[in-house]
Enzyme design. Structure first.
Site: not given
Ligand SMILES: *Cc1c(COP(=O)(O)O)cnc(C)c1O
Length: 437
Positions: A45, A47, A191, A217, A220, A226
Protein backbone atom coordinates in the site's frame (compact mmCIF):
# COMPACT_ATOMS: atom_id res chain seq x y z
CA UNK A 1 -1.49 -25.41 -12.02
CA UNK A 2 -4.72 -27.30 -11.40
CA UNK A 3 -6.85 -24.30 -10.39
CA UNK A 4 -9.31 -23.53 -13.15
CA UNK A 5 -7.89 -19.98 -13.24
CA UNK A 6 -4.53 -21.23 -14.51
CA UNK A 7 -6.21 -23.44 -17.08
CA UNK A 8 -8.21 -20.47 -18.32
CA UNK A 9 -5.07 -18.33 -18.57
CA UNK A 10 -3.47 -21.06 -20.67
CA UNK A 11 -6.54 -21.17 -22.89
CA UNK A 12 -6.46 -17.40 -23.31
CA UNK A 13 -2.78 -17.50 -24.27
CA UNK A 14 -3.55 -20.19 -26.86
CA UNK A 15 -6.42 -18.10 -28.20
CA UNK A 16 -4.17 -15.06 -28.57
CA UNK A 17 -1.46 -17.13 -30.28
CA UNK A 18 -3.72 -18.95 -32.72
CA UNK A 19 -5.86 -16.00 -33.68
CA UNK A 20 -4.97 -12.68 -35.25
CA UNK A 21 -5.83 -9.62 -33.15
CA UNK A 22 -6.94 -6.55 -35.08
CA UNK A 23 -8.44 -4.48 -32.27
CA UNK A 24 -6.63 -1.10 -32.45
CA UNK A 25 -6.88 -0.44 -28.70
CA UNK A 26 -5.17 -3.69 -27.73
CA UNK A 27 -1.55 -4.77 -27.83
CA UNK A 28 0.77 -7.52 -26.58
CA UNK A 29 3.13 -6.59 -23.74
CA UNK A 30 6.78 -7.58 -23.69
CA UNK A 31 7.78 -10.47 -21.38
CA UNK A 32 9.61 -7.86 -19.27
CA UNK A 33 6.48 -5.78 -18.68
CA UNK A 34 4.42 -8.93 -18.09
CA UNK A 35 6.93 -10.18 -15.52
CA UNK A 36 6.90 -6.96 -13.52
CA UNK A 37 3.11 -7.14 -13.22
CA UNK A 38 3.27 -10.45 -11.39
CA UNK A 39 5.68 -9.19 -8.73
CA UNK A 40 5.47 -8.54 -4.98
CA UNK A 41 4.89 -4.84 -5.72
CA UNK A 42 1.17 -5.56 -5.78
CA UNK A 43 1.28 -6.42 -2.07
CA UNK A 44 2.25 -2.90 -0.98
CA UNK A 45 0.00 0.00 0.00
CA UNK A 46 1.38 3.44 -0.82
CA UNK A 47 -1.38 6.03 -0.71
CA UNK A 48 0.08 9.45 -1.37
CA UNK A 49 3.09 10.41 -3.49
CA UNK A 50 6.84 9.73 -3.25
CA UNK A 51 8.14 11.21 0.02
CA UNK A 52 4.58 11.93 1.21
CA UNK A 53 2.99 8.55 1.95
CA UNK A 54 0.40 7.60 4.53
CA UNK A 55 1.99 4.16 5.06
CA UNK A 56 5.45 3.12 6.20
CA UNK A 57 7.69 0.87 4.15
CA UNK A 58 7.64 2.74 0.87
CA UNK A 59 11.39 3.28 0.53
CA UNK A 60 11.60 1.22 -2.66
CA UNK A 61 8.16 2.07 -4.03
CA UNK A 62 9.07 5.78 -3.85
CA UNK A 63 12.10 5.14 -6.05
CA UNK A 64 10.04 3.11 -8.51
CA UNK A 65 7.34 5.73 -8.84
CA UNK A 66 9.91 8.51 -9.26
CA UNK A 67 11.59 6.43 -11.96
CA UNK A 68 8.30 6.07 -13.84
CA UNK A 69 7.60 9.80 -13.47
CA UNK A 70 11.10 10.79 -14.65
CA UNK A 71 10.94 8.47 -17.64
CA UNK A 72 7.53 9.84 -18.63
CA UNK A 73 8.73 13.45 -18.36
CA UNK A 74 11.88 12.71 -20.39
CA UNK A 75 10.18 10.67 -23.09
CA UNK A 76 7.41 13.21 -23.72
CA UNK A 77 9.48 16.31 -22.94
CA UNK A 78 7.17 17.76 -20.30
CA UNK A 79 7.76 19.14 -16.77
CA UNK A 80 5.10 17.12 -14.89
CA UNK A 81 3.71 13.58 -14.89
CA UNK A 82 1.30 11.61 -12.72
CA UNK A 83 1.40 7.84 -13.24
CA UNK A 84 -1.17 6.72 -10.66
CA UNK A 85 -4.51 6.79 -12.51
CA UNK A 86 -5.99 3.30 -12.59
CA UNK A 87 -6.82 3.56 -16.28
CA UNK A 88 -7.76 6.02 -19.02
CA UNK A 89 -11.32 6.68 -17.91
CA UNK A 90 -10.44 7.53 -14.28
CA UNK A 91 -7.57 9.68 -15.59
CA UNK A 92 -9.97 11.72 -17.71
CA UNK A 93 -12.31 12.06 -14.73
CA UNK A 94 -9.37 13.30 -12.65
CA UNK A 95 -8.45 15.96 -15.21
CA UNK A 96 -12.05 17.15 -15.36
CA UNK A 97 -12.35 17.07 -11.56
CA UNK A 98 -9.16 19.11 -11.29
CA UNK A 99 -10.07 21.79 -13.83
CA UNK A 100 -13.85 22.09 -13.96
CA UNK A 101 -16.66 22.92 -11.56
CA UNK A 102 -19.90 20.96 -11.79
CA UNK A 103 -22.01 22.48 -14.55
CA UNK A 104 -19.07 23.97 -16.48
CA UNK A 105 -19.12 23.41 -20.22
CA UNK A 106 -16.94 20.60 -21.56
CA UNK A 107 -16.43 20.00 -25.26
CA UNK A 108 -15.41 16.71 -26.84
CA UNK A 109 -15.93 14.66 -29.96
CA UNK A 110 -19.13 12.64 -30.13
CA UNK A 111 -18.92 8.90 -29.63
CA UNK A 112 -20.26 8.36 -33.14
CA UNK A 113 -17.56 10.60 -34.60
CA UNK A 114 -14.87 8.65 -32.79
CA UNK A 115 -14.68 10.29 -29.37
CA UNK A 116 -14.63 8.44 -26.03
CA UNK A 117 -17.42 8.02 -23.45
CA UNK A 118 -15.38 10.10 -20.98
CA UNK A 119 -15.31 13.07 -23.38
CA UNK A 120 -18.82 14.16 -22.38
CA UNK A 121 -21.04 11.47 -23.88
CA UNK A 122 -24.49 12.67 -22.76
CA UNK A 123 -26.98 11.16 -20.31
CA UNK A 124 -25.20 7.99 -19.22
CA UNK A 125 -21.65 9.07 -18.31
CA UNK A 126 -20.08 11.03 -15.46
CA UNK A 127 -18.55 13.55 -17.90
CA UNK A 128 -21.82 13.96 -19.77
CA UNK A 129 -24.05 14.54 -16.74
CA UNK A 130 -21.80 16.28 -14.21
CA UNK A 131 -20.70 18.87 -16.76
CA UNK A 132 -22.55 20.70 -19.51
CA UNK A 133 -21.43 18.64 -22.42
CA UNK A 134 -21.02 19.91 -25.96
CA UNK A 135 -20.18 17.36 -28.62
CA UNK A 136 -18.66 18.05 -32.02
CA UNK A 137 -19.37 15.76 -34.95
CA UNK A 138 -17.28 14.98 -38.01
CA UNK A 139 -17.53 17.15 -41.11
CA UNK A 140 -16.91 16.49 -44.80
CA UNK A 141 -15.19 13.26 -45.75
CA UNK A 142 -15.26 12.07 -42.11
CA UNK A 143 -12.66 14.71 -41.12
CA UNK A 144 -12.81 17.12 -38.19
CA UNK A 145 -14.18 20.41 -39.49
CA UNK A 146 -12.40 23.09 -37.45
CA UNK A 147 -14.68 25.87 -38.63
CA UNK A 148 -17.57 23.97 -37.09
CA UNK A 149 -15.61 23.16 -33.94
CA UNK A 150 -14.76 26.86 -33.56
CA UNK A 151 -18.34 27.98 -34.17
CA UNK A 152 -19.61 25.51 -31.58
CA UNK A 153 -16.99 26.65 -29.06
CA UNK A 154 -17.84 30.32 -29.60
CA UNK A 155 -21.51 29.54 -29.09
CA UNK A 156 -21.11 27.48 -25.89
CA UNK A 157 -17.85 28.83 -24.39
CA UNK A 158 -16.50 25.54 -23.02
CA UNK A 159 -13.99 25.71 -20.19
CA UNK A 160 -12.27 22.57 -21.50
CA UNK A 161 -11.82 21.14 -24.97
CA UNK A 162 -10.74 17.54 -25.36
CA UNK A 163 -8.85 16.55 -28.50
CA UNK A 164 -8.73 12.79 -28.66
CA UNK A 165 -10.29 9.89 -30.48
CA UNK A 166 -10.82 6.14 -30.46
CA UNK A 167 -11.79 5.40 -34.06
CA UNK A 168 -10.60 8.39 -36.06
CA UNK A 169 -8.21 7.17 -38.77
CA UNK A 170 -6.63 10.56 -39.54
CA UNK A 171 -3.95 12.82 -38.11
CA UNK A 172 -5.12 15.11 -35.31
CA UNK A 173 -4.16 18.73 -35.86
CA UNK A 174 -3.45 19.85 -32.31
CA UNK A 175 -2.45 23.35 -33.48
CA UNK A 176 -5.96 23.91 -34.83
CA UNK A 177 -7.44 22.69 -31.54
CA UNK A 178 -5.19 25.21 -29.75
CA UNK A 179 -6.56 28.04 -31.90
CA UNK A 180 -10.10 27.07 -30.93
CA UNK A 181 -9.18 26.76 -27.24
CA UNK A 182 -7.46 30.17 -27.31
CA UNK A 183 -10.45 31.78 -29.01
CA UNK A 184 -12.62 30.93 -25.98
CA UNK A 185 -10.00 30.73 -23.22
CA UNK A 186 -10.51 26.96 -22.69
CA UNK A 187 -8.10 24.39 -21.32
CA UNK A 188 -6.90 22.11 -24.11
CA UNK A 189 -6.64 18.48 -23.05
CA UNK A 190 -5.12 16.07 -25.57
CA UNK A 191 -6.20 12.47 -25.03
CA UNK A 192 -3.66 10.59 -27.09
CA UNK A 193 -4.51 7.12 -25.74
CA UNK A 194 -4.68 5.54 -29.19
CA UNK A 195 -1.79 7.30 -30.86
CA UNK A 196 0.87 7.68 -28.16
CA UNK A 197 3.05 4.96 -29.67
CA UNK A 198 2.90 6.74 -33.02
CA UNK A 199 3.77 10.09 -31.41
CA UNK A 200 6.78 8.66 -29.56
CA UNK A 201 7.84 6.81 -32.69
CA UNK A 202 7.74 9.99 -34.76
CA UNK A 203 4.75 8.91 -36.88
CA UNK A 204 2.24 11.47 -35.59
CA UNK A 205 2.69 15.12 -34.56
CA UNK A 206 3.03 15.67 -30.81
CA UNK A 207 0.47 17.65 -28.79
CA UNK A 208 3.17 18.81 -26.34
CA UNK A 209 3.61 22.31 -27.88
CA UNK A 210 -0.16 22.90 -27.94
CA UNK A 211 -2.01 21.16 -25.12
CA UNK A 212 -2.14 22.18 -21.47
CA UNK A 213 -2.70 18.65 -20.24
CA UNK A 214 -2.14 15.32 -21.99
CA UNK A 215 -3.67 12.01 -21.00
CA UNK A 216 -2.65 8.68 -22.41
CA UNK A 217 -3.54 5.14 -21.56
CA UNK A 218 -0.43 3.00 -21.30
CA UNK A 219 -1.76 -0.27 -22.77
CA UNK A 220 -2.58 0.67 -26.37
CA UNK A 221 0.10 1.63 -28.89
CA UNK A 222 2.45 2.45 -25.99
CA UNK A 223 2.47 -1.31 -25.25
CA UNK A 224 2.60 -1.18 -21.46
CA UNK A 225 0.29 -2.49 -18.72
CA UNK A 226 -3.33 -1.31 -18.34
CA UNK A 227 -2.99 2.14 -16.80
CA UNK A 228 -2.68 5.82 -17.65
CA UNK A 229 -0.32 8.78 -17.48
CA UNK A 230 -1.37 12.40 -17.04
CA UNK A 231 1.14 14.99 -18.27
CA UNK A 232 1.21 18.75 -17.81
CA UNK A 233 3.07 20.76 -20.46
CA UNK A 234 5.21 23.91 -20.05
CA UNK A 235 2.32 25.75 -21.57
CA UNK A 236 -0.10 24.39 -19.00
CA UNK A 237 2.26 25.33 -16.15
CA UNK A 238 2.61 28.85 -17.55
CA UNK A 239 -1.14 29.27 -17.36
CA UNK A 240 -1.31 27.80 -13.87
CA UNK A 241 1.93 27.01 -11.99
CA UNK A 242 -0.12 24.82 -9.62
CA UNK A 243 -1.59 22.66 -12.40
CA UNK A 244 0.48 19.59 -11.50
CA UNK A 245 -0.56 19.81 -7.87
CA UNK A 246 -4.20 20.13 -8.90
CA UNK A 247 -3.92 16.94 -10.99
CA UNK A 248 -2.19 15.07 -8.15
CA UNK A 249 -4.92 16.12 -5.69
CA UNK A 250 -7.68 15.13 -8.08
CA UNK A 251 -6.22 11.60 -8.23
CA UNK A 252 -5.76 11.29 -4.47
CA UNK A 253 -7.66 12.28 -2.33
CA UNK A 254 -10.09 13.25 -5.09
CA UNK A 255 -10.81 9.95 -6.78
CA UNK A 256 -8.49 7.14 -5.81
CA UNK A 257 -6.83 5.37 -2.90
CA UNK A 258 -3.62 3.36 -3.14
CA UNK A 259 -1.81 3.25 -6.47
CA UNK A 260 -1.24 -0.08 -8.24
CA UNK A 261 2.52 -0.29 -7.78
CA UNK A 262 3.11 -3.24 -10.09
CA UNK A 263 1.40 -1.28 -12.83
CA UNK A 264 3.58 1.73 -12.06
CA UNK A 265 6.68 -0.46 -12.45
CA UNK A 266 5.27 -1.93 -15.68
CA UNK A 267 4.74 1.59 -17.00
CA UNK A 268 8.37 2.43 -16.15
CA UNK A 269 9.57 -0.63 -18.09
CA UNK A 270 7.30 0.13 -21.06
CA UNK A 271 8.55 3.74 -21.17
CA UNK A 272 12.15 2.53 -21.26
CA UNK A 273 11.27 0.15 -24.10
CA UNK A 274 9.52 2.96 -25.97
CA UNK A 275 12.68 5.10 -25.66
CA UNK A 276 14.73 2.53 -27.62
CA UNK A 277 15.42 2.89 -31.37
CA UNK A 278 13.50 -0.35 -31.98
CA UNK A 279 10.30 1.37 -30.92
CA UNK A 280 10.62 3.86 -33.77
CA UNK A 281 10.80 0.91 -36.15
CA UNK A 282 7.74 -0.56 -34.46
CA UNK A 283 5.76 2.67 -34.93
CA UNK A 284 6.90 2.95 -38.53
CA UNK A 285 5.95 -0.65 -39.32
CA UNK A 286 2.57 -0.18 -37.59
CA UNK A 287 1.88 2.67 -40.06
CA UNK A 288 3.09 0.71 -43.11
CA UNK A 289 1.00 -2.27 -42.06
CA UNK A 290 -2.07 -0.06 -41.72
CA UNK A 291 -1.46 1.40 -45.18
CA UNK A 292 -1.12 -2.07 -46.69
CA UNK A 293 -4.21 -3.40 -44.93
CA UNK A 294 -6.24 -0.36 -46.04
CA UNK A 295 -5.01 -0.61 -49.63
CA UNK A 296 -5.82 -4.33 -49.78
CA UNK A 297 -9.33 -3.85 -48.40
CA UNK A 298 -9.98 -1.08 -50.93
CA UNK A 299 -8.60 -3.20 -53.77
CA UNK A 300 -10.98 -5.97 -52.67
CA UNK A 301 -13.89 -3.57 -53.06
CA UNK A 302 -14.52 -2.61 -49.43
CA UNK A 303 -15.25 0.97 -48.45
CA UNK A 304 -13.26 2.71 -45.71
CA UNK A 305 -14.66 5.59 -43.67
CA UNK A 306 -12.96 8.73 -45.00
CA UNK A 307 -11.31 6.63 -47.71
CA UNK A 308 -8.24 5.37 -45.82
CA UNK A 309 -5.94 5.79 -42.85
CA UNK A 310 -3.17 8.07 -41.63
CA UNK A 311 -2.54 6.23 -38.37
CA UNK A 312 -2.77 2.69 -36.95
CA UNK A 313 -6.48 2.11 -37.55
CA UNK A 314 -9.25 2.17 -40.12
CA UNK A 315 -13.01 1.75 -40.08
CA UNK A 316 -14.67 -0.34 -42.78
CA UNK A 317 -18.03 1.09 -43.82
CA UNK A 318 -20.32 -1.94 -44.13
CA UNK A 319 -23.47 -0.01 -45.06
CA UNK A 320 -23.48 -1.64 -48.53
CA UNK A 321 -24.28 -4.89 -46.66
CA UNK A 322 -27.11 -3.45 -44.60
CA UNK A 323 -27.61 -1.38 -41.46
CA UNK A 324 -25.94 -3.01 -38.47
CA UNK A 325 -23.94 -5.52 -40.49
CA UNK A 326 -20.83 -4.93 -38.37
CA UNK A 327 -22.48 -7.41 -36.01
CA UNK A 328 -22.39 -10.33 -38.46
CA UNK A 329 -19.02 -9.48 -39.98
CA UNK A 330 -17.16 -9.14 -36.66
CA UNK A 331 -18.64 -12.40 -35.39
CA UNK A 332 -17.85 -14.33 -38.56
CA UNK A 333 -14.30 -12.96 -38.54
CA UNK A 334 -13.79 -14.23 -35.01
CA UNK A 335 -14.97 -17.69 -36.06
CA UNK A 336 -12.45 -17.47 -38.89
CA UNK A 337 -9.71 -16.62 -36.35
CA UNK A 338 -9.42 -12.85 -36.72
CA UNK A 339 -10.83 -10.77 -33.89
CA UNK A 340 -11.78 -7.14 -34.38
CA UNK A 341 -14.64 -5.02 -33.13
CA UNK A 342 -17.82 -3.77 -34.69
CA UNK A 343 -17.97 -0.01 -34.63
CA UNK A 344 -20.25 2.88 -35.46
CA UNK A 345 -19.66 4.84 -38.64
CA UNK A 346 -20.20 8.62 -38.94
CA UNK A 347 -23.95 9.37 -39.03
CA UNK A 348 -24.57 5.78 -37.96
CA UNK A 349 -28.07 4.69 -39.03
CA UNK A 350 -27.90 1.62 -36.75
CA UNK A 351 -26.98 1.76 -33.06
CA UNK A 352 -23.82 1.35 -30.99
CA UNK A 353 -24.91 -2.24 -30.29
CA UNK A 354 -25.77 -2.99 -33.93
CA UNK A 355 -23.38 -0.69 -35.77
CA UNK A 356 -22.60 -0.64 -39.48
CA UNK A 357 -18.82 -0.54 -39.33
CA UNK A 358 -15.80 -2.62 -38.46
CA UNK A 359 -12.75 -1.13 -36.72
CA UNK A 360 -9.35 -2.61 -37.57
CA UNK A 361 -5.88 -1.76 -36.31
CA UNK A 362 -2.31 -2.93 -36.64
CA UNK A 363 -0.72 -2.48 -33.16
CA UNK A 364 -0.97 -6.17 -32.20
CA UNK A 365 -0.02 -7.78 -35.49
CA UNK A 366 2.96 -5.44 -35.75
CA UNK A 367 4.09 -6.38 -32.24
CA UNK A 368 3.98 -10.02 -33.33
CA UNK A 369 6.36 -9.20 -36.20
CA UNK A 370 3.90 -9.31 -39.09
CA UNK A 371 4.65 -7.14 -42.10
CA UNK A 372 3.14 -6.08 -45.44
CA UNK A 373 2.90 -9.63 -46.86
CA UNK A 374 0.82 -10.80 -43.90
CA UNK A 375 -1.30 -7.63 -43.99
CA UNK A 376 -2.23 -8.25 -47.62
CA UNK A 377 -3.20 -11.83 -46.78
CA UNK A 378 -5.26 -10.71 -43.79
CA UNK A 379 -6.99 -8.06 -45.91
CA UNK A 380 -7.98 -10.66 -48.51
CA UNK A 381 -9.29 -12.97 -45.78
CA UNK A 382 -11.41 -10.19 -44.28
CA UNK A 383 -12.86 -9.40 -47.72
CA UNK A 384 -13.71 -13.09 -48.18
CA UNK A 385 -15.52 -13.18 -44.84
CA UNK A 386 -17.55 -10.10 -45.77
CA UNK A 387 -18.42 -11.66 -49.12
CA UNK A 388 -19.38 -14.92 -47.40
CA UNK A 389 -21.88 -13.36 -44.96
CA UNK A 390 -23.13 -10.45 -47.04
CA UNK A 391 -26.56 -11.95 -47.78
CA UNK A 392 -27.33 -12.35 -44.08
CA UNK A 393 -29.09 -9.04 -43.52
CA UNK A 394 -29.86 -7.86 -39.98
CA UNK A 395 -33.67 -7.39 -39.64
CA UNK A 396 -34.88 -3.80 -39.43
CA UNK A 397 -37.34 -4.66 -36.68
CA UNK A 398 -35.41 -4.44 -33.38
CA UNK A 399 -37.62 -7.19 -31.91
CA UNK A 400 -36.43 -9.67 -34.51
CA UNK A 401 -32.76 -8.86 -34.13
CA UNK A 402 -31.90 -10.90 -31.05
CA UNK A 403 -33.29 -14.10 -32.56
CA UNK A 404 -31.63 -13.38 -35.90
CA UNK A 405 -28.22 -12.80 -34.33
CA UNK A 406 -28.55 -15.95 -32.22
CA UNK A 407 -29.36 -18.06 -35.28
CA UNK A 408 -26.61 -16.36 -37.29
CA UNK A 409 -24.02 -17.14 -34.61
CA UNK A 410 -25.09 -20.77 -34.28
CA UNK A 411 -24.77 -21.18 -38.03
CA UNK A 412 -21.43 -19.34 -38.23
CA UNK A 413 -19.98 -21.55 -35.47
CA UNK A 414 -20.49 -24.59 -37.77
CA UNK A 415 -19.75 -22.89 -41.08
CA UNK A 416 -17.28 -25.06 -43.06
CA UNK A 417 -15.93 -22.06 -45.02
CA UNK A 418 -15.17 -20.04 -41.88
CA UNK A 419 -13.76 -23.06 -40.04
CA UNK A 420 -11.47 -23.90 -42.91
CA UNK A 421 -10.26 -20.30 -43.00
CA UNK A 422 -9.62 -20.56 -39.26
CA UNK A 423 -7.10 -23.35 -39.98
CA UNK A 424 -5.31 -21.15 -42.51
CA UNK A 425 -5.30 -18.21 -40.10
CA UNK A 426 -3.94 -20.40 -37.32
CA UNK A 427 -1.18 -21.70 -39.59
CA UNK A 428 -0.08 -18.12 -40.24
CA UNK A 429 -0.58 -16.80 -36.71
CA UNK A 430 1.40 -19.53 -34.98
CA UNK A 431 4.48 -18.63 -37.04
CA UNK A 432 4.65 -15.44 -34.97
CA UNK A 433 5.21 -15.08 -31.21
CA UNK A 434 2.93 -12.74 -29.27
CA UNK A 435 5.85 -10.37 -28.79
CA UNK A 436 8.61 -10.23 -31.39
CA UNK A 437 11.66 -8.78 -29.65
C1 LIG B 1 -9.08 3.76 -24.35
C2 LIG B 1 -9.39 5.18 -24.24
C3 LIG B 1 -9.79 5.74 -23.02
C4 LIG B 1 -10.13 4.93 -21.79
O1 LIG B 1 -9.22 4.06 -21.33
P1 LIG B 1 -9.62 2.86 -20.32
O2 LIG B 1 -8.31 2.40 -19.86
O3 LIG B 1 -10.38 1.87 -21.13
O4 LIG B 1 -10.45 3.44 -19.24
C5 LIG B 1 -9.96 7.11 -22.96
N1 LIG B 1 -9.79 7.88 -24.04
C6 LIG B 1 -9.44 7.38 -25.24
C7 LIG B 1 -9.25 8.28 -26.41
C8 LIG B 1 -9.23 6.01 -25.38
O5 LIG B 1 -8.90 5.52 -26.57
Amino acid sequence: MSDLVYQLIEQEEKRQLEKIGLIPSENHMSPQVTGVLASCLSSKYSEGYPGKRYYEGNQIIDQLENLAIDRAKTLFGVPFANVQAYSGSPANSAIQFALLEPGDALMGMSLGGGGHLTHGHPKVTFSGTHYRSIQYELGENARIDFDRVLALAEQHQPKMIIAGTTSYPFTLDFSRFREVADAVGAWLVADTSHITGLIIGGEHPSPVPYADVIMTTTHKTLRGPRGAIILVTERGLERDPKLGGRIDKAIIPGLQGGPHNATTAGIAVALEEAAQPGFRQYAHQMRRNADTLAATLCAEGLKLVGGGTENHLMVVDLMPYGVGSGTQVAYAMDVAGMYANRNTIPDEPGSPFYPSGLRLGTPMVTTRGMKETEMAQIGRWIAQVVEHVKDEILPEDPKQRTAFVKAFKAQADQDPFLLSMRDDVKALATQFPLFQA
